[in-house]
Design an enzyme around this catalytic site. Structure first.
Site, mmCIF file in Angstrom:
data_model
loop_
_atom_site.group_PDB
_atom_site.id
_atom_site.type_symbol
_atom_site.label_atom_id
_atom_site.label_comp_id
_atom_site.label_asym_id
_atom_site.label_seq_id
_atom_site.Cartn_x
_atom_site.Cartn_y
_atom_site.Cartn_z
ATOM 1 N N LYS A 125 0.705 -1.276 0.113
ATOM 2 C CA LYS A 125 -0.076 -0.308 0.094
ATOM 3 C C LYS A 125 0.818 1.201 0.007
ATOM 4 O O LYS A 125 2.147 1.428 0.250
ATOM 5 C CB LYS A 125 -0.905 -0.101 1.082
ATOM 6 N N TYR A 145 -12.568 -1.879 -3.685
ATOM 7 C CA TYR A 145 -12.820 -2.121 -2.263
ATOM 8 C C TYR A 145 -14.522 -1.994 -2.083
ATOM 9 O O TYR A 145 -14.931 -1.778 -0.992
ATOM 10 C CB TYR A 145 -12.385 -1.186 -1.455
ATOM 11 N N ASN A 188 -1.903 0.252 6.939
ATOM 12 C CA ASN A 188 -1.129 -0.857 7.586
ATOM 13 C C ASN A 188 -0.346 -1.588 6.641
ATOM 14 O O ASN A 188 -0.288 -3.039 6.399
ATOM 15 C CB ASN A 188 -2.448 -1.948 8.099
ATOM 16 N N HIS A 220 -2.067 -5.225 1.671
ATOM 17 C CA HIS A 220 -3.492 -5.966 1.512
ATOM 18 C C HIS A 220 -3.152 -7.406 0.888
ATOM 19 O O HIS A 220 -2.120 -7.722 0.174
ATOM 20 C CB HIS A 220 -4.311 -5.247 0.250
ATOM 21 N N GLU A 280 -9.699 -10.622 -7.438
ATOM 22 C CA GLU A 280 -8.802 -9.387 -7.200
ATOM 23 C C GLU A 280 -7.654 -9.680 -8.135
ATOM 24 O O GLU A 280 -7.198 -8.503 -8.796
ATOM 25 C CB GLU A 280 -8.389 -9.363 -5.817
HETATM 26 N N1 UDP Z 1 -9.764 -0.212 7.606
HETATM 27 C C1 UDP Z 1 -9.618 1.066 8.263
HETATM 28 N N2 UDP Z 1 -10.588 1.242 9.595
HETATM 29 C C2 UDP Z 1 -11.081 0.015 10.018
HETATM 30 C C3 UDP Z 1 -11.005 -1.285 9.223
HETATM 31 C C4 UDP Z 1 -10.613 -1.401 8.240
HETATM 32 O O1 UDP Z 1 -9.251 1.862 7.657
HETATM 33 O O2 UDP Z 1 -11.626 0.198 10.923
HETATM 34 C C5 UDP Z 1 -9.135 -0.241 6.382
HETATM 35 C C6 UDP Z 1 -7.470 -1.036 6.299
HETATM 36 O O3 UDP Z 1 -6.465 -0.365 5.573
HETATM 37 C C7 UDP Z 1 -7.982 -2.571 5.981
HETATM 38 C C8 UDP Z 1 -8.851 -2.404 5.122
HETATM 39 O O4 UDP Z 1 -9.684 -1.038 5.465
HETATM 40 O O5 UDP Z 1 -7.030 -3.063 5.386
HETATM 41 C C9 UDP Z 1 -10.072 -3.199 4.732
HETATM 42 O O6 UDP Z 1 -10.192 -3.949 5.603
HETATM 43 P P1 UDP Z 1 -10.477 -5.351 5.984
HETATM 44 O O7 UDP Z 1 -11.384 -5.671 7.132
HETATM 45 O O8 UDP Z 1 -10.906 -5.898 4.805
HETATM 46 O O9 UDP Z 1 -9.209 -5.648 6.450
HETATM 47 P P2 UDP Z 1 -8.022 -6.410 5.973
HETATM 48 O O10 UDP Z 1 -8.607 -7.459 5.124
HETATM 49 O O11 UDP Z 1 -7.106 -5.650 5.074
HETATM 50 O O12 UDP Z 1 -7.420 -7.053 6.967
HETATM 51 MG MG MG Z 2 -9.997 -7.594 3.618
#
Ligand code: UDP
Ligand code: MG
Length: 136
Positions: free
Chosen positions: A12, A52, A115, A118, A129
């Protein structure tokens, strides 16, 4: 039984910006992932929104899409036995503060939104994807 899979990984903007791409790619290689394809791109906001779209009802959706389209990213197809699950394990929890020691998000993540990586969360989503970025 063998279960060779492919999954989609994204480095990212926060990580690309801090020049962590090579170090993160090495993390994948050290765990036995093969990087089948990779490219550095920058998404438009509407492309990030499409990528997304499963999160479109979430309160963080708009910020998430602005962020993912805020700078260059590296998208990769990773291959390994059980790649989807193995990649999720290597990435660690969504919130770097909750991620286990040794995971990429623990090492490199800044915050729950920034974070660093992805990874697809299922084989079905991995196919979707991978097609999203590499269908040509
Ligand atoms: N995210 C965020 N706030 C939250 C939860 C998620 O900004 O409270 C962002 C974070 O960058 C995350 C992405 O949204 O990686 C997608 O969320 P998901 O729950 O799918 O998490 P991941 O699969 O990336 O662990
Ligand atoms: Mg996710």
């Amino acid at each position: 039984m063998s279960n060779l899979e492919q999954t989609l990984s994204i480095i990212k903007p926060d990580a690309v910006e801090r020049n962590l791409s090579e170090e993160i790619k090495q993390e994948f290689k050290n765990k036995g992932f093969i990087i089948l394809k990779e490219k550095k791109i920058k998404l438009e906001k509407d492309e990030a929104e499409k990528f997304y779209q499963v999160h479109q009802t979430k309160p963080f959706y708009n910020d998430l899409c602005s962020y993912l389209s805020s700078g260059p990213i590296i998208v990769m197809i990773l291959e390994k036995e059980n790649a989807v699950l193995e990649n999720r394990k290597l990435m660690g929890a969504t919130d770097p503060e909750k991620a286990e020691e040794g995971t990429i998000r623990k090492k490199f993540g800044i915050s729950i939104d920034k974070n660093s990586v992805h990874g697809s969360d299922s084989q079905d989503n991995a196919k979707i994807e991978i097609d999203f970025f590499f269908k040509d």
